[in-house]
Write a protein that holds these residues in place. Sequence first.
Motif, PDB file in Angstrom:
ATOM      1  N   UNK A  25       0.847  -1.130  -0.228  1.00 43.28           N
ATOM      2  CA  UNK A  25      -0.029   0.166   0.052  1.00 43.28           C
ATOM      3  C   UNK A  25       0.909   1.224   0.059  1.00 43.28           C
ATOM      4  N   UNK A  26       1.858   1.115   0.811  1.00 44.17           N
ATOM      5  CA  UNK A  26       2.822   2.346   0.655  1.00 44.17           C
ATOM      6  C   UNK A  26       3.496   2.406  -0.467  1.00 44.17           C
ATOM      7  N   UNK A  27       3.883   1.469  -1.214  1.00 48.18           N
ATOM      8  CA  UNK A  27       4.200   1.667  -2.808  1.00 48.18           C
ATOM      9  C   UNK A  27       3.307   2.214  -3.538  1.00 48.18           C
ATOM     10  N   UNK A  32       1.340   6.788  -6.628  1.00 48.01           N
ATOM     11  CA  UNK A  32       0.081   7.841  -7.035  1.00 48.01           C
ATOM     12  C   UNK A  32       0.575   8.986  -6.761  1.00 48.01           C
ATOM     13  N   UNK A  33       1.299   9.192  -5.774  1.00 45.63           N
ATOM     14  CA  UNK A  33       2.068  10.644  -5.685  1.00 45.63           C
ATOM     15  C   UNK A  33       2.764  10.975  -7.001  1.00 45.63           C
TER      16      UNK A  33
END
Length: 63
Positions: A25-27, A32-33
């Motif tokens: 999820x962090x990846x 996305x950012x």
Amino acid sequence: MMARRSTLAAAVMLCGGMLATRAPAQDSDSARLNAVLACATIDKKSARLACYDAQAQGGGAAA
């Protein structure tokens, strides 16, 4: 004393599993950012807006 160690071991394994499932999820958040930041580099206003719209809807197409 043995039951206490078993409980502690189970808690550590559970927490470790929860942390391991957070990494993708962090990846995804980073990707996305980066995609949104890529939208900011688009010169043409309509294309930049389309890029932001695609990101907001969960799509891709940051071109």
